[in-house]
Design a protein around this motif. Sequence first.
Motif, PDB file in Angstrom:
ATOM      1  N   ARG A  34      80.883 100.428  33.626  1.00 33.37           N
ATOM      2  CA  ARG A  34      79.552 100.974  33.841  1.00 33.37           C
ATOM      3  C   ARG A  34      79.368 101.517  35.255  1.00 33.37           C
ATOM      4  O   ARG A  34      78.508 102.325  35.492  1.00 33.37           O
ATOM      5  CB  ARG A  34      78.501  99.894  33.571  1.00 33.37           C
ATOM      6  N   GLU A  35      80.158 100.982  36.189  1.00 33.82           N
ATOM      7  CA  GLU A  35      80.004 101.398  37.571  1.00 33.82           C
ATOM      8  C   GLU A  35      81.386 101.602  38.173  1.00 33.82           C
ATOM      9  O   GLU A  35      82.413 101.264  37.587  1.00 33.82           O
ATOM     10  CB  GLU A  35      79.251 100.307  38.360  1.00 33.82           C
ATOM     11  N   SER A  36      81.448 102.136  39.375  1.00 37.73           N
ATOM     12  CA  SER A  36      82.712 102.260  40.080  1.00 37.73           C
ATOM     13  C   SER A  36      83.228 100.859  40.388  1.00 37.73           C
ATOM     14  O   SER A  36      82.444  99.905  40.438  1.00 37.73           O
ATOM     15  CB  SER A  36      82.505 103.026  41.389  1.00 37.73           C
ATOM     16  N   PRO A  37      84.555 100.694  40.613  1.00 35.47           N
ATOM     17  CA  PRO A  37      85.112  99.361  40.849  1.00 35.47           C
ATOM     18  C   PRO A  37      84.492  98.642  42.038  1.00 35.47           C
ATOM     19  O   PRO A  37      84.504  97.416  42.093  1.00 35.47           O
ATOM     20  CB  PRO A  37      86.596  99.652  41.090  1.00 35.47           C
ATOM     21  N   SER A  38      83.965  99.358  43.001  1.00 33.60           N
ATOM     22  CA  SER A  38      83.409  98.721  44.187  1.00 33.60           C
ATOM     23  C   SER A  38      82.016  98.164  43.938  1.00 33.60           C
ATOM     24  O   SER A  38      81.483  97.405  44.733  1.00 33.60           O
ATOM     25  CB  SER A  38      83.359  99.724  45.349  1.00 33.60           C
ATOM     26  N   SER A  39      81.404  98.532  42.830  1.00 32.79           N
ATOM     27  CA  SER A  39      80.043  98.075  42.555  1.00 32.79           C
ATOM     28  C   SER A  39      80.056  96.683  41.953  1.00 32.79           C
ATOM     29  O   SER A  39      80.929  96.331  41.178  1.00 32.79           O
ATOM     30  CB  SER A  39      79.344  99.034  41.591  1.00 32.79           C
ATOM     31  N   THR A  40      79.088  95.854  42.327  1.00 35.28           N
ATOM     32  CA  THR A  40      78.972  94.516  41.747  1.00 35.28           C
ATOM     33  C   THR A  40      77.672  94.359  40.982  1.00 35.28           C
ATOM     34  O   THR A  40      77.260  93.253  40.683  1.00 35.28           O
ATOM     35  CB  THR A  40      79.060  93.453  42.853  1.00 35.28           C
ATOM     36  N   ALA A 196      76.357  86.070  48.035  1.00 40.78           N
ATOM     37  CA  ALA A 196      75.381  87.162  47.929  1.00 40.78           C
ATOM     38  C   ALA A 196      75.808  88.391  48.729  1.00 40.78           C
ATOM     39  O   ALA A 196      75.388  89.509  48.419  1.00 40.78           O
ATOM     40  CB  ALA A 196      74.012  86.681  48.401  1.00 40.78           C
ATOM     41  N   LYS A 197      76.635  88.212  49.746  1.00 43.20           N
ATOM     42  CA  LYS A 197      77.136  89.353  50.508  1.00 43.20           C
ATOM     43  C   LYS A 197      78.114  90.187  49.702  1.00 43.20           C
ATOM     44  O   LYS A 197      78.357  91.358  50.019  1.00 43.20           O
ATOM     45  CB  LYS A 197      77.825  88.864  51.791  1.00 43.20           C
ATOM     46  N   ARG A 198      78.680  89.592  48.656  1.00 48.31           N
ATOM     47  CA  ARG A 198      79.699  90.271  47.855  1.00 48.31           C
ATOM     48  C   ARG A 198      79.227  90.602  46.446  1.00 48.31           C
ATOM     49  O   ARG A 198      79.875  91.389  45.755  1.00 48.31           O
ATOM     50  CB  ARG A 198      80.962  89.398  47.762  1.00 48.31           C
ATOM     51  N   VAL A 199      78.163  89.971  45.988  1.00 49.00           N
ATOM     52  CA  VAL A 199      77.704  90.128  44.600  1.00 49.00           C
ATOM     53  C   VAL A 199      76.269  90.629  44.583  1.00 49.00           C
ATOM     54  O   VAL A 199      75.389  90.022  45.203  1.00 49.00           O
ATOM     55  CB  VAL A 199      77.808  88.791  43.838  1.00 49.00           C
ATOM     56  N   SER A 200      76.031  91.735  43.857  1.00 48.29           N
ATOM     57  CA  SER A 200      74.682  92.286  43.730  1.00 48.29           C
ATOM     58  C   SER A 200      74.022  91.916  42.412  1.00 48.29           C
ATOM     59  O   SER A 200      72.803  92.027  42.281  1.00 48.29           O
ATOM     60  CB  SER A 200      74.728  93.818  43.848  1.00 48.29           C
ATOM     61  N   ASP A 201      74.817  91.487  41.441  1.00 50.66           N
ATOM     62  CA  ASP A 201      74.285  91.154  40.123  1.00 50.66           C
ATOM     63  C   ASP A 201      73.520  89.830  40.205  1.00 50.66           C
ATOM     64  O   ASP A 201      74.112  88.756  40.375  1.00 50.66           O
ATOM     65  CB  ASP A 201      75.431  91.056  39.117  1.00 50.66           C
ATOM     66  N   LYS A 202      72.208  89.901  40.053  1.00 55.51           N
ATOM     67  CA  LYS A 202      71.365  88.712  40.189  1.00 55.51           C
ATOM     68  C   LYS A 202      71.685  87.670  39.116  1.00 55.51           C
ATOM     69  O   LYS A 202      71.526  86.465  39.332  1.00 55.51           O
ATOM     70  CB  LYS A 202      69.887  89.096  40.092  1.00 55.51           C
ATOM     71  N   ARG A 203      72.136  88.120  37.951  1.00 52.50           N
ATOM     72  CA  ARG A 203      72.461  87.185  36.875  1.00 52.50           C
ATOM     73  C   ARG A 203      73.667  86.318  37.256  1.00 52.50           C
ATOM     74  O   ARG A 203      73.704  85.116  36.974  1.00 52.50           O
ATOM     75  CB  ARG A 203      72.738  87.949  35.579  1.00 52.50           C
ATOM     76  N   VAL A 204      74.653  86.947  37.887  1.00 51.97           N
ATOM     77  CA  VAL A 204      75.847  86.207  38.308  1.00 51.97           C
ATOM     78  C   VAL A 204      75.491  85.227  39.425  1.00 51.97           C
ATOM     79  O   VAL A 204      75.914  84.067  39.414  1.00 51.97           O
ATOM     80  CB  VAL A 204      76.958  87.176  38.758  1.00 51.97           C
ATOM     81  N   LEU A 205      74.705  85.691  40.390  1.00 51.08           N
ATOM     82  CA  LEU A 205      74.274  84.805  41.471  1.00 51.08           C
ATOM     83  C   LEU A 205      73.506  83.605  40.924  1.00 51.08           C
ATOM     84  O   LEU A 205      73.728  82.454  41.336  1.00 51.08           O
ATOM     85  CB  LEU A 205      73.398  85.570  42.464  1.00 51.08           C
TER      86      LEU A 205
END
Length: 450
Positions: A34-40, A196-205
């Motif tokens: 769904r996103e580029s590999p760098s996106s979280t 949180a510095k590496r993950v943007s997906d709130k569900r994963v956090l």
Amino acid sequence: MQQKTHRGPEIRRRGEAPDAGSQGAETVQAPTTRESPSSTVWLMEAICEPVNLRQALKRVKANKGAAGADGMSVSELPEYLKYHWPELKAQLLSGSYRPSPVRRVTIPKPGGGERQLGIPTVVDRFIQQAMMQVLQAQWDASFSDSSYGFRPGRSAHQAVNQAQEYIGSGYHWVVDLDLEKFFDRVNHDVLMVRIAKRVSDKRVLSLIRRFLNAGVMEAGLVRPVTEGTPQGGPLSPLLSNLLLDDFDKELEKRGLKFARYADDCNVYVKSERAGNRVMAGLTYWLSRKLKLKVNVKKSAVAHPESRKFLGYSFRRGRKAWCVVSPESVKRFKMRIRELTGRNTGRSLEQLIESLKRYMMGWESYYRLNEWPSLIRELNGWIRRRLRSVLWKQWKTSGKRFKELHGRGVRKDLAAQTVGSCHKQWRISCSPALNIALPNNLFVRLGLPEL
């Protein structure tokens, strides 16, 4: 743990966990379509990708392990996922999944004391494994080259070799840091800031935070947990590496030579004075930045010969020699004694069979040993141990004489040995026992040579 519902259709849907026949157990990076590999941002979707789930299921099955608080075994997991994965997936994607408390298990530590493990349910282990595979694929490349624990393509042997190289290069003092109850003392807030510095997906956090706060079930009661990452779950080693990566980067910034395997870290310096300065500075830094405490009693600044690292020690001469540590040898002998109890009544063949697996595993791990005389001594000690056991089993004078003479010992020597006033350990290295039970007999029966 979510309750089992009625059985649904057996048609596999996109994102559904596979059956038990899936091949391959390697940790792979799940594709992020769904996103580029760098996106979280879409990490949870990547976690729920079929290829990632197949690998997670295979790994959980291969690791086996005990049941969690709900009593479900690993063998039951594929069938459970077959009918309940759509429901679990919907909870993961919506951010509503709630892990179960872990089951507390206490096991003895090799060096004494006890270690507390937290065993998640097999469903939680499956989800943690799927998360770990995706997160590790994204994070691992940024970790320090001097970090060796729980990382693909890295091992304890590499850490030991790195330490040996430093010692051989003139770094003859070691700052041996022991973090006090590390896995039990990890500060959740400090850890989550770094995630949180590496993950943007709130569900994963949110899910990681729930795993950390899931609580512990002991004697049927759930106790809340405010710190620590329970040893026993697939995600804990990766989270520990993430937290200690800040420590690795600090060591690199200071220009220090070090090798770290999980929470076992040795820093190598050229003088005792430098070692004391480094010890004081790092103790303060760990306390202030990561809220971790250094165990003063188990930590030290010393020559490498007097310390152990991952079961090994070192001797210095023209070069640095890698040897099995005295503590490891002591534990080895204790285990051999347990496997060859003198009152078991088992035959020589049965005793050797019980030794095989342990000895081969031990030899595989300690193959870096560069002190051949130690291995020769251990091989001789094991054979003597077996001779001693058989001498005890033969019991009566008549039985002992018959066994010795029947195995090629002269009558006079057999009689002299049977009539000896010495105890069985002394007798076990007598000429008669060596004739009756020669080294090649143990080889023929399959006793491994270290």
